[in-house]
Design a protein around this motif. Structure first.
Motif, PDB file in Angstrom:
ATOM      1  N   LEU A 146       0.860  -1.174   0.000  1.00 46.28           N
ATOM      2  CA  LEU A 146       0.000   0.000   0.000  1.00 46.28           C
ATOM      3  C   LEU A 146       0.902   1.232   0.000  1.00 46.28           C
ATOM      4  O   LEU A 146       1.627   1.474   0.965  1.00 46.28           O
ATOM      5  N   GLU A 161     -10.924   4.966   0.288  1.00 50.97           N
ATOM      6  CA  GLU A 161     -11.155   3.664   0.911  1.00 50.97           C
ATOM      7  C   GLU A 161      -9.985   2.769   0.543  1.00 50.97           C
ATOM      8  O   GLU A 161      -9.843   2.346  -0.597  1.00 50.97           O
ATOM      9  N   PHE A 162      -9.119   2.480   1.509  1.00 47.93           N
ATOM     10  CA  PHE A 162      -7.901   1.736   1.241  1.00 47.93           C
ATOM     11  C   PHE A 162      -8.156   0.234   1.222  1.00 47.93           C
ATOM     12  O   PHE A 162      -9.071  -0.270   1.878  1.00 47.93           O
ATOM     13  N   SER A 163      -7.309  -0.476   0.485  1.00 43.24           N
ATOM     14  CA  SER A 163      -7.360  -1.936   0.468  1.00 43.24           C
ATOM     15  C   SER A 163      -6.580  -2.475   1.661  1.00 43.24           C
ATOM     16  O   SER A 163      -5.826  -1.750   2.311  1.00 43.24           O
ATOM     17  N   GLU A 164      -6.749  -3.757   1.964  1.00 42.96           N
ATOM     18  CA  GLU A 164      -5.997  -4.368   3.058  1.00 42.96           C
ATOM     19  C   GLU A 164      -4.518  -4.416   2.704  1.00 42.96           C
ATOM     20  O   GLU A 164      -4.144  -4.541   1.536  1.00 42.96           O
ATOM     21  N   LYS A 228      -8.302   4.951   9.370  1.00 45.20           N
ATOM     22  CA  LYS A 228      -8.466   4.261   8.089  1.00 45.20           C
ATOM     23  C   LYS A 228      -7.423   3.162   7.908  1.00 45.20           C
ATOM     24  O   LYS A 228      -7.727   2.059   7.443  1.00 45.20           O
ATOM     25  N   LEU A 229      -6.170   3.450   8.299  1.00 47.29           N
ATOM     26  CA  LEU A 229      -5.106   2.450   8.147  1.00 47.29           C
ATOM     27  C   LEU A 229      -5.231   1.351   9.202  1.00 47.29           C
ATOM     28  O   LEU A 229      -4.942   0.182   8.920  1.00 47.29           O
ATOM     29  N   GLU A 231      -7.870   0.063  10.399  1.00 44.83           N
ATOM     30  CA  GLU A 231      -8.931  -0.873  10.009  1.00 44.83           C
ATOM     31  C   GLU A 231      -8.469  -1.862   8.951  1.00 44.83           C
ATOM     32  O   GLU A 231      -8.954  -2.994   8.900  1.00 44.83           O
ATOM     33  N   LYS A 232      -7.533  -1.463   8.110  1.00 46.81           N
ATOM     34  CA  LYS A 232      -7.132  -2.283   6.959  1.00 46.81           C
ATOM     35  C   LYS A 232      -5.808  -3.019   7.162  1.00 46.81           C
ATOM     36  O   LYS A 232      -5.458  -3.897   6.375  1.00 46.81           O
ATOM     37  N   ILE A 234      -3.090  -5.598   8.177  1.00 47.69           N
ATOM     38  CA  ILE A 234      -3.068  -7.029   8.498  1.00 47.69           C
ATOM     39  C   ILE A 234      -1.924  -7.287   9.455  1.00 47.69           C
ATOM     40  O   ILE A 234      -0.767  -7.037   9.145  1.00 47.69           O
TER      41      ILE A 234
END
Length: 236
Positions: A146, A161-164, A228-229, A231-232, A234
């Motif tokens: 990312l 809206e960011f991806s994982e 935002k980060l 939440e995504k 891992i």
């Protein structure tokens, strides 16, 4: 900047070992202390501490200064002068003084306090000579999954809206912005921000001044992006 960042990250009790007199450090007293979890006082106990390997040995095993009132005897031979992460017993001994027995510890990977206990354990500093090297010089296997560029020409960060991801990179430009940095990089010249970044966002959408200092933009952007980060991201 590199020296200042490394100085700030290092626990206070280790700075005399790794930093001598340097003109770049003459005003460090003006810097705000980080008070990070690994910046312990001498009376605080934690099962992990950062230390420096000393010349002093016992049965060919070295002692480490971990910022306690007494040095720690570690479990393996390590060259003097190296910074190490030491794991200590979970509970402190009843007394720590010159007449008490040795405190024993083991050298572990620098990332163990983070991976095993979830501690924030500081940061590392990497110097890149160009914008392309910022991205390609990633030390994580597989690189950054990312990459976020920040610019007043980007889309409103609130709408992004960011991806994982496992490893994120947030890039800030100088006074003239990331567009100028792209143009100045011979590897990227002629490229568009969309060629380099997964997301190109504006974290200060209501900016009322011509420019925002980078040190201000970093704090503003991290506040905007934190939830935002989180939440995504891992973990593991």
């Amino acid at each position: 900047m590199k020296i200042l960042l490394e100085y700030q990250e290092l626990p206070q009790y280790l700075r005399r070992y790794f930093f001598g007199f340097d003109k770049n450090l003459r005003f460090v007293g003006l810097l705000n202390p980080l008070n990070a979890p690994h910046h312990f006082k001498s009376y605080e106990w934690c099962e992990y501490r950062e230390g420096v390997v000393l010349e002093k040995c016992k049965d060919q095993l070295p002692f480490v200064d971990v910022g306690l009132s007494k040095n720690v005897l570690i479990d393996k031979k390590v060259d003097p002068g190296l910074r190490v992460t030491v794991k200590l017993p979970r509970d402190p001994p009843e007394g720590i003084d010159e007449n008490s027995g040795d405190i024993h510890g083991s050298v572990v990977a620098p990332g163990e306090p983070r991976s095993e206990k979830g501690y924030y354990w500081g940061y590392s500093v990497r110097v890149a000579k160009s914008l392309s090297e910022v991205v390609t010089g990633c030390t994580f296997p597989g690189g950054y999954d990312l990459i976020i560029g920040t610019s007043d020409k980007g889309v409103d960060a609130k709408k992004a809206e960011f991806s994982e991801f496992s490893h994120a990179l947030v890039v800030f430009g100088g006074v003239e912005g990331l567009e100028a940095a792209i143009e100045a990089d011979s590897q990227l010249r002629g490229s568009e921000p969309s060629d380099l970044f997964h997301y190109y966002i504006n974290t200060c959408s209501r900016q009322q001044v011509r420019t925002i200092r980078t040190e201000e933009a970093v704090l503003i952007s991290l506040c905007v992006l934190h939830d935002k980060l989180s939440e995504k991201g891992i973990k593991g």
